[in-house]
Design an enzyme around this catalytic site. Structure first.
Site, PDB file in Angstrom:
ATOM      1  N   ASN A  49      39.165  47.201 -47.292  1.00  0.00           N
ATOM      2  CA  ASN A  49      38.821  48.504 -46.697  1.00  0.00           C
ATOM      3  C   ASN A  49      40.079  49.300 -46.351  1.00  0.00           C
ATOM      4  O   ASN A  49      40.183  50.501 -46.627  1.00  0.00           O
ATOM      5  CB  ASN A  49      38.018  48.307 -45.406  1.00  0.00           C
ATOM      6  CG  ASN A  49      36.577  47.920 -45.664  1.00  0.00           C
ATOM      7  OD1 ASN A  49      36.100  47.960 -46.807  1.00  0.00           O
ATOM      8  ND2 ASN A  49      35.873  47.537 -44.613  1.00  0.00           N
ATOM      9  N   ALA A 255      33.706  50.993 -40.281  1.00  0.00           N
ATOM     10  CA  ALA A 255      35.000  51.195 -40.949  1.00  0.00           C
ATOM     11  C   ALA A 255      35.827  52.355 -40.380  1.00  0.00           C
ATOM     12  O   ALA A 255      36.817  52.763 -40.991  1.00  0.00           O
ATOM     13  CB  ALA A 255      34.834  51.367 -42.460  1.00  0.00           C
ATOM     14  N   ALA A 256      35.461  52.843 -39.189  1.00  0.00           N
ATOM     15  CA  ALA A 256      36.292  53.896 -38.567  1.00  0.00           C
ATOM     16  C   ALA A 256      37.703  53.367 -38.327  1.00  0.00           C
ATOM     17  O   ALA A 256      38.701  54.044 -38.620  1.00  0.00           O
ATOM     18  CB  ALA A 256      35.673  54.346 -37.249  1.00  0.00           C
ATOM     19  N   GLY A 257      37.778  52.139 -37.799  1.00  0.00           N
ATOM     20  CA  GLY A 257      39.092  51.546 -37.520  1.00  0.00           C
ATOM     21  C   GLY A 257      39.892  51.329 -38.795  1.00  0.00           C
ATOM     22  O   GLY A 257      41.098  51.605 -38.839  1.00  0.00           O
ATOM     23  N   ASP A 258      39.237  50.847 -39.842  1.00  0.00           N
ATOM     24  CA  ASP A 258      39.943  50.607 -41.117  1.00  0.00           C
ATOM     25  C   ASP A 258      40.422  51.926 -41.730  1.00  0.00           C
ATOM     26  O   ASP A 258      41.521  51.992 -42.297  1.00  0.00           O
ATOM     27  CB  ASP A 258      39.018  49.873 -42.108  1.00  0.00           C
ATOM     28  CG  ASP A 258      38.704  48.450 -41.645  1.00  0.00           C
ATOM     29  OD1 ASP A 258      39.486  47.886 -40.874  1.00  0.00           O
ATOM     30  OD2 ASP A 258      37.660  47.916 -42.078  1.00  0.00           O
TER      31      ASP A 258
HETATM   32  P1  ATP Z   1      35.204  49.745 -36.428  1.00  0.00           P
HETATM   33  O1  ATP Z   1      35.190  48.295 -36.013  1.00  0.00           O
HETATM   34  O2  ATP Z   1      33.876  50.465 -36.283  1.00  0.00           O
HETATM   35  O3  ATP Z   1      35.848  50.003 -37.737  1.00  0.00           O
HETATM   36  P2  ATP Z   1      37.194  49.998 -34.347  1.00  0.00           P
HETATM   37  O4  ATP Z   1      36.537  49.462 -33.117  1.00  0.00           O
HETATM   38  O5  ATP Z   1      38.215  49.162 -35.024  1.00  0.00           O
HETATM   39  O6  ATP Z   1      36.105  50.519 -35.377  1.00  0.00           O
HETATM   40  P3  ATP Z   1      37.465  52.584 -33.079  1.00  0.00           P
HETATM   41  O7  ATP Z   1      38.400  52.638 -31.946  1.00  0.00           O
HETATM   42  O8  ATP Z   1      35.998  52.557 -32.781  1.00  0.00           O
HETATM   43  O9  ATP Z   1      37.918  51.378 -34.021  1.00  0.00           O
HETATM   44  O10 ATP Z   1      37.702  53.846 -34.040  1.00  0.00           O
HETATM   45  C1  ATP Z   1      38.947  54.105 -34.659  1.00  0.00           C
HETATM   46  C2  ATP Z   1      39.224  55.592 -34.602  1.00  0.00           C
HETATM   47  O11 ATP Z   1      38.163  56.279 -35.291  1.00  0.00           O
HETATM   48  C3  ATP Z   1      39.207  56.177 -33.196  1.00  0.00           C
HETATM   49  O12 ATP Z   1      40.482  56.071 -32.572  1.00  0.00           O
HETATM   50  C4  ATP Z   1      38.830  57.627 -33.469  1.00  0.00           C
HETATM   51  O13 ATP Z   1      39.957  58.388 -33.838  1.00  0.00           O
HETATM   52  C5  ATP Z   1      37.868  57.501 -34.654  1.00  0.00           C
HETATM   53  N1  ATP Z   1      36.474  57.465 -34.170  1.00  0.00           N
HETATM   54  C6  ATP Z   1      35.701  56.380 -33.942  1.00  0.00           C
HETATM   55  N2  ATP Z   1      34.495  56.744 -33.467  1.00  0.00           N
HETATM   56  C7  ATP Z   1      34.492  58.081 -33.385  1.00  0.00           C
HETATM   57  C8  ATP Z   1      33.536  59.080 -32.970  1.00  0.00           C
HETATM   58  N3  ATP Z   1      32.325  58.735 -32.506  1.00  0.00           N
HETATM   59  N4  ATP Z   1      33.906  60.369 -33.047  1.00  0.00           N
HETATM   60  C9  ATP Z   1      35.121  60.741 -33.508  1.00  0.00           C
HETATM   61  N5  ATP Z   1      36.054  59.864 -33.915  1.00  0.00           N
HETATM   62  C10 ATP Z   1      35.762  58.558 -33.858  1.00  0.00           C
END
Ligand code: ATP
Length: 309
Positions: A49, A255-258
């Site tokens: 990813n 995949a927001a974090g990825d």
């Molecule tokens: P995941 O496990 O779902 O891939 P994660 O827990 O590793 O995510 P998050 O901190 O949830 O990571 O999200 C990473 C980045 O994505 C955040 O810092 C932000 O910039 C963006 N993001 C996540 N959720 C949102 C949201 N609801 N609205 C806008 N930006 C978001």
């Protein structure tokens, strides 16, 4: 050793999975057979990813990892091809299945996930040693924790020796040995990973800077704590800084974090500053959460530049 300015591209050393996503009306009870509604078969794995997210922002990306000798292996390679990720570093492990994540999502959106690491678990320290040739030309190595920890530790050490920047995303969260801490340049954690690694019971927007500063004392020069819709906190030798998330209506945060990490790495690899790379990655991740899927929801560079929010 090549000077940093002459290095290009990103190497990802990590996992490749096939995600099997079944929609079910409710979770089955032990011993019960339930009729599901649909099945989606999506390429995934944190390593793959992040590689795809990075390549979509224009970086030259080399994926290194392992798949089995089954049809999923061919499909995962084809998915990397379609996003221009070089997978010549992805080996086949005979007699092993390709990594699979079996995901059930019920009508309320709750999920249950079983991950079968398969060939990801057969990544070795010797695979990490083979990274050397790639790393001497590359700007950054991306690591996660979905392949055996000893191979991650070696990969980080090899990258350090080769003068390549090491970024670790310690997911799934686990405690790290001191020799790994010493090899990390940039640590990217979400709130639960920050909590486990810092020992702080709960990490939120209000104390993320404190957690990041604590983590930096273990070795990394830069720590980024991602806070979902609350944005990102960056801690460096110059202090801490908060970046707001792009306000969007989220439909699927998978995949927001990825996406954030891949996009951030792409911009750093082309020589952009930390703040510019963080802002760009926040925009890319925001687009990702407005779309359904993992790799399918990741935006291109053109999407990010075009988006006006
Ligand atoms: P995941 O496990 O779902 O891939 P994660 O827990 O590793 O995510 P998050 O901190 O949830 O990571 O999200 C990473 C980045 O994505 C955040 O810092 C932000 O910039 C963006 N993001 C996540 N959720 C949102 C949201 N609801 N609205 C806008 N930006 C978001």
């Amino acid at each position: 050793m090549k000077p940093q300015a002459m290095r290009q591209g990103v190497v990802v050393f990590g996992s490749l999975n096939m995600d099997l996503v079944a929609r079910v009306p409710r979770m089955p009870r032990p011993g019960e057979t339930l009729t599901g509604e649909s099945l989606l078969v999506n390429p995934g794995g944190k390593g793959a990813n992040q590689a795809v997210a990075c390549a979509l922002q224009g970086a030259r990306v080399q994926m290194v990892g392992r798949v089995g000798d089954d049809d999923f292996a061919d499909q995962l390679r084809a998915a990397l091809d379609s996003r221009r990720v070089d997978h010549t570093g992805v080996g086949s492990t005979p007699g092993q299945s390709t990594g699979v994540a079996m995901i059930m999502v019920d009508s309320s959106g709750q999920n249950c996930i079983t991950v079968i690491p398969g060939a990801n678990a057969s990544v070795t320290v010797a695979d990490a040693d083979l990274l050397r040739t790639h790393l001497e030309r590359s700007a950054m190595l991306l690591l996660q924790l979905e392949v055996p920890l000893d191979s991650v530790v070696r990969a980080a050490a090899v990258a350090r020796q080769a003068g390549c920047t090491v970024l670790l995303n310690p997911a799934p969260a686990q405690l790290l040995p001191p020799e790994l801490w010493r090899s990390i340049d940039i640590l990217v954690v979400n709130e639960s990973e920050a909590s486990l690694l810092s020992g702080m019971p709960l990490v939120t927007r209000s104390n993320a800077g404190e957690a990041a500063n604590l983590l930096r004392r273990s070795g990394p020069g830069d720590v980024l704590v991602t806070l979902g819709e609350q944005g990102v906190v960056w801690s460096s030798g110059a202090g801490t800084q908060h970046f707001v998330a792009q306000p969007v209506v989220a439909v699927d945060t998978t995949a927001a974090g990825d996406t954030f990490i891949g996009a951030f790495a792409a911009l750093r690899a082309e020589g952009r500053g930390m703040a510019e790379a963080i802002r760009h990655a926040i925009r890319a991740a925001a687009i990702c959460v407005t779309r359904v899927g993992a790799q399918a929801s990741m935006p291109s560079r053109a999407d990010v530049l075009r988006e006006t929010f």
